[in-house]
Every structure is written in C-alpha cells, then in structure tokens.
Design an enzyme around this catalytic site. Structure first.
Site, mmCIF file in Angstrom:
data_model
loop_
_atom_site.group_PDB
_atom_site.id
_atom_site.type_symbol
_atom_site.label_atom_id
_atom_site.label_comp_id
_atom_site.label_asym_id
_atom_site.label_seq_id
_atom_site.Cartn_x
_atom_site.Cartn_y
_atom_site.Cartn_z
ATOM 1 N N HIS A 270 0.958 -1.091 0.026
ATOM 2 C CA HIS A 270 -0.160 -0.136 0.013
ATOM 3 C C HIS A 270 0.836 1.313 0.035
ATOM 4 C CE1 HIS A 270 -3.068 2.856 1.157
ATOM 5 N NE2 HIS A 270 -4.242 1.856 0.875
ATOM 6 N N ASP A 328 -7.920 -5.355 -0.113
ATOM 7 C CA ASP A 328 -8.379 -6.278 -1.308
ATOM 8 C C ASP A 328 -7.971 -7.716 -1.188
ATOM 9 O OD1 ASP A 328 -7.280 -3.292 -2.660
ATOM 10 O OD2 ASP A 328 -9.380 -4.055 -2.779
#
Ligand code: SDX
Length: 393
Positions: A270, A328
């Site tokens: 991320h 996700d």
C-alpha cells in the site's frame, strides 16, 4: 539537448490538501473516520450511519438517523428512461464500463441538482448518488447475467435492498440472509473513504473545475477501476485462482521478488500503510464468517490465501519492504462466496466509496479558498528550437 528548467522557488505542490474527514497513520495501521476507529465502526455501526458521519462530521442521534435513512431510501429508484442506458451496452461489457457510462449520464436526468454553487442542490445530488448507486450497480450485474432488473424496496435496509436487487428473481421468493446482509454492510463501511487515494483525488480535481457532481463521481469510478487501486480485489482473486494450490506459492513469491518481473502480489502492499491495513483485519474476520455461513470453510482459495499471508508476513523481503495484506486481499474471496462474479468486485468498491467521494467533494467546495486544481510539472523536454522544412530533416 533537452533542457531541464529550474522550478520557480515559489512553486508549491497542489497535490496536498487539508481535510477533516479521514485520518490514516500508515506506520501504525490506524484508520479513523471523523475520529472513530474503523474497527469500532465496522463492529457497532451501519453503513447508512457511517454515511451520515462522513457527510456531517458527527454520529447522528436516533431522529437524525431515521430521517437520513428515510431520505436515502426514498431516492433509490431510477428514472424509468434510465434503464435504456444499460441495454445499449454489449451483454459482455465489464460492469465497471457500465458504471462509468451510466453514472456520468445521471447529469442528463437530474438537472435540478447540478448547480454546485447551491448548497441545497449539492445536498440533493449527494443523497441521490448514495441512494442510486446500489440500484445502478445491481442493474449492471443483472444485465451482465441476462436477468430482469429488480426494483428497490423501501422496507429493506441499504445492504439487504442491494442484495435483493442483485440476487432475487421473479420466479421465486427471495429472503435476504441476515449474515450476508451484515457482511455486505460491513464491507461497505470498510470501503467508504480512505483520504486522498487516487480516485478521491480524481473526484476533487474534477470537482475543482466546477463539473457537476455526477460527472465527478463518474471520473472517480474510472480511476478506481485500475488494478493498482480498486481493481486489486478482482486481480487478487484472479491471482489466487492462478496460483491454485499451496505448493505453487513459492513460485509466485519468487516472481514478486524478481525486480525484472512486473508481477506483483495483488492484495499486498500500500502507498500509505507500512503496517497491516486495519481494514484487512476486519475483512479477514468477515471472510471467515461468510465462508462458515456458506459451508466453504475448506475453500481451496482460502487455504492459498492463508498460507500466502503467513509466508509473506514471515519472508524477510516482504518484512523489509513492509508489504502487508491490504483490504483487497480477503475481499475477493468473501465476495465470491457471497455469490458475486469477480467482475462485480470493483463495482461494490465504487458503490461504497461514493459516500467518501461525495464527502471529500463537498468539503472541497465548501472551502472558500478553493481554486481549480492545477498540478505543475518538472519540464524535461526539448528547449526552444526553430521549425525545419521537411526536405531539410
Ligand atoms: C487500494 O491509496 C489508497 O488508499 C488505496 C486504497 C483505498 O482504499 O482507496 O487503499 C485501495 O488501492 C489498496 C491497494 C490495492 N492494490 C494492490 O493490492 C495491487 C498490488 N499492490 C501494488 O501494486 C502496490 O503495493 C501499490 C500500488 C499498492 C503500492 O505501490 P508502491 O507505491 O510502489 O508501493 P511501495 O512504495 O510501498 O513499494 C515498496 C516496494 C517497491 O519495491 P522497490 O521499488 O522498493 O524495490 O515494494 C514493492 C515495490 O516494487 N512492492 C511489491 C508490491 N507492492 C509494492 N512487490 C511485490 N508485490 C507487491 N504487491
């Protein structure tokens, strides 16, 4: 002889902005919506209450929540002519292509809420967007599977209404499974906002030009579609299916480490979180609950996901680069178990993120110092030169 011009010393990036909505501490793995920790909201709140919180800055009291929920519920229907848009797409169109096209078209129907300088019009547009996204998303799904559209019902809450619009068929009664409705609502909460990510920044930039709210949200949907952003949930499940079994994981870990291989572990890493994404922890719990409800606790993809997570969290490469599972990673397995095809995963992300985009768009427009966004550049192209006739080139 490209010249590189020095930047004006007064140059300041227009990329950053001040916001009161969502706070992330990437190193500590903290995510707060208007000061409230995401795990507490996921556990105790509802998506409709979180929508109120993101838009108004405070949790509603009982009367405020009832009034807000009633307003949203009574805006879930779409103009009858609107359904023709869906039928203009090829049946195999990706549902995200349908979302980008139809949401942008809303501005052709709701002229009374496109004046962005009128706070009342902005509020009506906001309520319409939040309320109609589930109906549009469900229609995109129904159209892709060739089933008749199912209209919203006012006696169901936000998540239950959406599940029914997706999975009910005229041929039989449909009862919403409360475990699935709670999981859906929690997934919407987890995806509602995430400060200045790519799609939110797209909405802010589009909104800064004065574009109407429906066009701005359509631009956010387009940006979210990318596999490095909102499309990662679909890409993560496709990756788990490609890996297929636990014994093939080392092969993919090696590919992820190979700097010459563009492959990346979808659902890992991320830009901001250099710790475990707090949303992924809640997503993991929800994943187990849903799999237990559908009796797929021995889902082979879950075995691959759990082993991949375990290896990645222990592997020195990933530890050193602080690559943790993000939201996700588990959402794809969960949504598949709930009955959604992978092509719908990012649509669900867009449905939930609409309230975050709207809250950030409103905050920007209410800022009296707001100007049109105009990112600058570091020019590295050709310096000035004279035109050369073609016979002299
Ligand atoms: C979302 O911004 C948001 O808030 C987004 C989001 C939201 O709610 O809006 O959180 C939603 O988009 C989550 C992210 C979903 N994307 C994916 O899961 C796709 C896979 N992840 C990667 O594409 C990547 O991690 C990014 C795009 C998310 C971040 O990429 P960066 O900015 O390059 O990551 P980084 O700077 O932290 O990378 C550090 C290093 C790099 O190697 P070096 O250049 O240092 O050698 O780690 C490597 C990267 O190459 N790396 C990975 C990797 N992610 C980063 N290597 C292998 N697999 C990965 N997944």
């Amino acid at each position: 002889n490209a010249g590189v011009f020095t930047l004006d010393p007064g140059f300041t990036s227009t990329a950053s902005c001040e916001s009161h909505i969502t706070y992330i501490d990437g190193d500590e793995g903290v995510l707060l919506y208007r000061g409230y920790p995401i795990d507490q909201l996921a556990e105790n709140s509802s998506f409709i209450e979180v929508c109120y919180l993101l838009l108004h800055g405070e949790l509603p009291d009982a009367a405020q929540l009832e009034s807000f929920e009633k307003t949203i519920t009574h805006h879930t229907m779409l103009h009858d002519q609107f359904d023709q848009f869906f039928r203009g797409f090829r049946r195999d169109a990706h549902p995200m292509a349908v979302m980008v096209g139809t949401v942008g078209a809303l501005s052709a129907f709701y002229h009374d809420s496109t004046d962005i300088n009128d706070p009342k019009a902005r509020t009506i547009a906001s309520h319409r967007m939040i309320a109609k996204m589930p109906t549009i998303a469900a229609r995109a799904y129904k159209y892709s599977v060739g089933q008749p559209f199912v209209s919203p019902r006012n006696d169901l809450d936000f998540a239950a209404n959406f599940l029914r619009m997706c999975f009910a068929v005229p041929a039989e009664d449909y009862e919403v499974n409360p475990v699935m409705a709670r999981a859906m609502d929690r997934i919407f909460i987890l995806h509602a906002d995430h400060e200045q990510n790519a799609s939110t920044s797209t909405v802010r930039l589009a909104g800064s030009s004065g574009a109407n709210p429906f066009a701005c949200i359509a631009s956010g949907i387009a940006s979210l579609w990318g596999p490095a952003h909102g499309g990662a949930n679909e890409a993560a499940l496709n990756m788990l299916e490609e890996i297929g079994s636990v014994d093939r994981i080392p092969e993919y870990i090696a590919k992820a480490k190979d700097k010459n291989d563009p492959f990346r572990l979808m659902g890992f890493g991320h830009r901001v979180y250099k710790n475990y994404d707090p949303r992924a922890k809640v997503m993991r719990t929800t994943c187990h609950e849903v799999l237990k409800e559908v009796g797929e606790t021995d889902d082979p993809l879950l075995a691959v996901a759990l082993e991949l997570e375990k290896i990645a969290l222990e592997d020195p490469y990933f530890v050193e680069k602080k690559l943790y599972p993000n939201i996700d990673f588990y959402s794809g397995i969960t949504l598949r178990a709930m009955g959604f095809p992978t092509s719908m995963f990012t649509v669900l992300f867009a449905l939930a993120r609409t309230v975050g985009w709207i809250a950030q768009w409103t905050e920007m427009l209410e800022d009296p110092t707001q100007k049109i966004g105009r990112p600058r550049q570091l020019f590295a192209g050709a310096t000035e030169r004279d035109y050369v006739a073609i016979d002299k080139r």
